[in-house]
Design an enzyme around this catalytic site. Structure first.
Site, mmCIF file in Angstrom:
data_model
loop_
_atom_site.group_PDB
_atom_site.id
_atom_site.type_symbol
_atom_site.label_atom_id
_atom_site.label_comp_id
_atom_site.label_asym_id
_atom_site.label_seq_id
_atom_site.Cartn_x
_atom_site.Cartn_y
_atom_site.Cartn_z
ATOM 1 N N LYS A 1 14.944 43.989 16.575
ATOM 2 C CA LYS A 1 13.555 44.586 16.308
ATOM 3 C C LYS A 1 13.279 44.558 14.750
ATOM 4 O O LYS A 1 13.772 44.962 13.999
ATOM 5 C CB LYS A 1 13.713 46.117 16.624
ATOM 6 C CG LYS A 1 12.766 46.902 16.460
ATOM 7 C CD LYS A 1 12.797 48.161 16.867
ATOM 8 C CE LYS A 1 12.843 48.634 18.344
ATOM 9 N NZ LYS A 1 13.016 50.060 18.390
ATOM 10 N N ASP B 1 22.305 51.375 16.961
ATOM 11 C CA ASP B 1 22.079 49.799 16.793
ATOM 12 C C ASP B 1 23.370 49.137 16.473
ATOM 13 O O ASP B 1 24.313 49.977 15.795
ATOM 14 C CB ASP B 1 21.254 49.428 15.886
ATOM 15 C CG ASP B 1 19.889 50.089 16.183
ATOM 16 O OD1 ASP B 1 19.238 50.188 17.399
ATOM 17 O OD2 ASP B 1 19.188 50.635 15.157
ATOM 18 N N ASP C 1 18.051 46.182 13.664
ATOM 19 C CA ASP C 1 16.945 47.091 14.026
ATOM 20 C C ASP C 1 16.294 47.306 12.614
ATOM 21 O O ASP C 1 17.233 47.936 11.554
ATOM 22 C CB ASP C 1 17.112 48.615 14.305
ATOM 23 C CG ASP C 1 15.717 49.411 14.778
ATOM 24 O OD1 ASP C 1 14.945 49.002 13.856
ATOM 25 O OD2 ASP C 1 15.781 50.129 15.513
ATOM 26 N N ASP D 1 21.414 50.657 21.758
ATOM 27 C CA ASP D 1 20.115 50.573 21.208
ATOM 28 C C ASP D 1 19.651 49.018 20.892
ATOM 29 O O ASP D 1 19.689 48.243 21.941
ATOM 30 C CB ASP D 1 19.659 51.618 20.279
ATOM 31 C CG ASP D 1 18.171 51.710 20.385
ATOM 32 O OD1 ASP D 1 17.714 52.127 21.499
ATOM 33 O OD2 ASP D 1 17.456 51.840 19.410
ATOM 34 N N ASP D 2 19.283 48.801 19.775
ATOM 35 C CA ASP D 2 19.063 47.352 19.365
ATOM 36 C C ASP D 2 20.338 46.540 18.834
ATOM 37 O O ASP D 2 21.047 47.197 18.391
ATOM 38 C CB ASP D 2 18.153 47.319 18.661
ATOM 39 C CG ASP D 2 16.720 47.972 19.116
ATOM 40 O OD1 ASP D 2 16.261 47.994 20.264
ATOM 41 O OD2 ASP D 2 16.272 49.107 18.432
HETATM 42 CA CA LIG Z 1 16.901 50.777 17.448
HETATM 43 CA CA LIG Z 2 15.748 53.370 19.760
#
Ligand SMILES: [Ca+2]
Ligand SMILES: [Ca+2]
Ligand SMILES: [Ca+2]
Length: 348
Positions: A290, A222, A250, A246-247
């Site tokens: 997230k 992330d 997070d 990814d994000d």
């Molecule tokens: Ca993540």
């Molecule tokens: Ca993930």
């Protein structure tokens, strides 16, 4: 100090000769007087783009100045520096293949931080690209209190660019890029710390950029991760996460370790996460923010945050049942929903 208004500095004598004699007064903007926010501000501020560059300052006795090819290493300087003093890094690339550890107990003081800062306005890169990808190969581990890290780029680490596991630190105008796990992660370092009060707390991350972080599993990297074992009172302000695998952010929790602390995000931007800079799908989750998981209820606070063009959702509660506060949060162009699974959230 209040910006935009007149401030008065009073100097009181403690000597018999009518002193003090003042040679120099250095006033700098922002940072060291930081107190963590406890209540969300009601004012709407425009989102500004952080510029991850450094600022000039004048070294004083006790400071340490490093250059990329100098004989002293950054680790040696970190182990020597005293409270109130600064390790200046001259411009250039510092290549290390071993984690730089700021140990627990190597603390500054509330009014005399230990500072690690770029010296001058050109880029300072700490390059860990020689590391192999491995969860113990973090770039910098900051496990102490009252440090101020300013104006440096951390790239290429075999895991997090920086693991921030200490308390009351300021990370300012730093860039985390091309690391092989999240650019900056707030979680415990000492794995025997099983309670939230021992997890990283009251840190301020301001004007930072995290980008192009990518792990080979395409699962974990992330931009910013304050997750799993993150304590209370941590604030991200004016930060940008762009094109991470990814994000963007997070704030995941795990049943085994329990709830994390409330994280506050102000004026942050998550852009194009889940896509590389070439526009291609990274294979990661690709949420802008997230905001937890269904194993814990944690009422995070987001103010003036933006989610744009992320592969999946802009903002997702991801099962966190808390009354998450989303004040003036907006976005567009996300592949999923702008607001996903945020049924209990408080929108302001
Ligand atoms: Ca993540
Ligand atoms: Ca993930
Ligand atoms: Ca990893």
């Amino acid at each position: 100090m209040n910006s935009g208004s007149d401030n008065v500095i009073r100097i009181k004598t403690r000597s018999n000769d009518g002193g003090p004699r003042i040679d120099k007064v250095i006033i700098s903007a922002g940072g060291s007087g930081y107190t963590p926010a406890t209540t969300p501000s009601s004012t709407t501020k425009p989102v500004t783009t952080p510029t991850p560059t450094s600022t000039s300052a004048i070294p004083v006795e006790g400071d340490i100045i490093l250059s990329p090819n100098g004989s002293m290493t950054l680790q040696q300087a970190i182990d020597l520096i005293q409270p109130g003093k600064t390790i200046y890094l001259k411009a250039g690339t510092y290549k290390y293949s071993k984690t730089i550890l700021i140990k627990e107990g190597n603390d500054g003081l509330p009014n005399a931080r230990k500072t690690l800062a770029a010296y001058g306005d050109r880029e300072v890169i700490i390059d860990f690209s020689a590391m192999t990808e491995n969860s113990s190969n973090r770039g910098i581990v900051l496990d102490a209190k009252y440090w101020h890290v300013k104006g440096i780029t951390v790239k290429g680490a075999g895991d997090n660019g920086m693991l921030l596991s200490g308390h009351y630190n300021i990370i300012e105008k730093c860039t985390f890029r091309e690391n092989r796990d999240s650019g900056l992660q707030l979680s415990r370092y000492n794995t025997s710390y099983n309670t939230k009060d021992k997890w990283p707390s009251n840190n301020l991350i301001i004007d930072c950029l995290s980008t192009m972080n990518m792990d080979s599993r395409r699962e974990d990297a992330d931009g910013f991760a304050a997750k799993l074992t993150c304590g209370e009172g941590n604030v991200f302000r004016n930060c940008i996460a762009i094109n991470n695998c990814d994000d963007g952010w997070d704030l995941y929790t795990k049943k085994q370790t329990g709830a994390i602390g409330v994280v506050t995000l102000e004026n942050c931007q998550a852009i194009g996460n889940g896509y590389g800079v070439n526009g291609k799908d990274t294979g990661g989750d690709g949420n802008g923010y997230k905001l937890g998981d269904d194993t814990a209820s944690v009422p995070h606070i987001l103010i003036n945050c933006v989610a744009k063009n992320n592969k999946k959702h802009g903002f997702t509660g991801n099962g966190n049942p808390a009354k998450i506060v989303l004040q003036n949060c907006t976005g567009s162009g996300n592949g999923g929903k702008l607001f996903d699974r945020l049924d209990n959230a408080i929108f302001k």
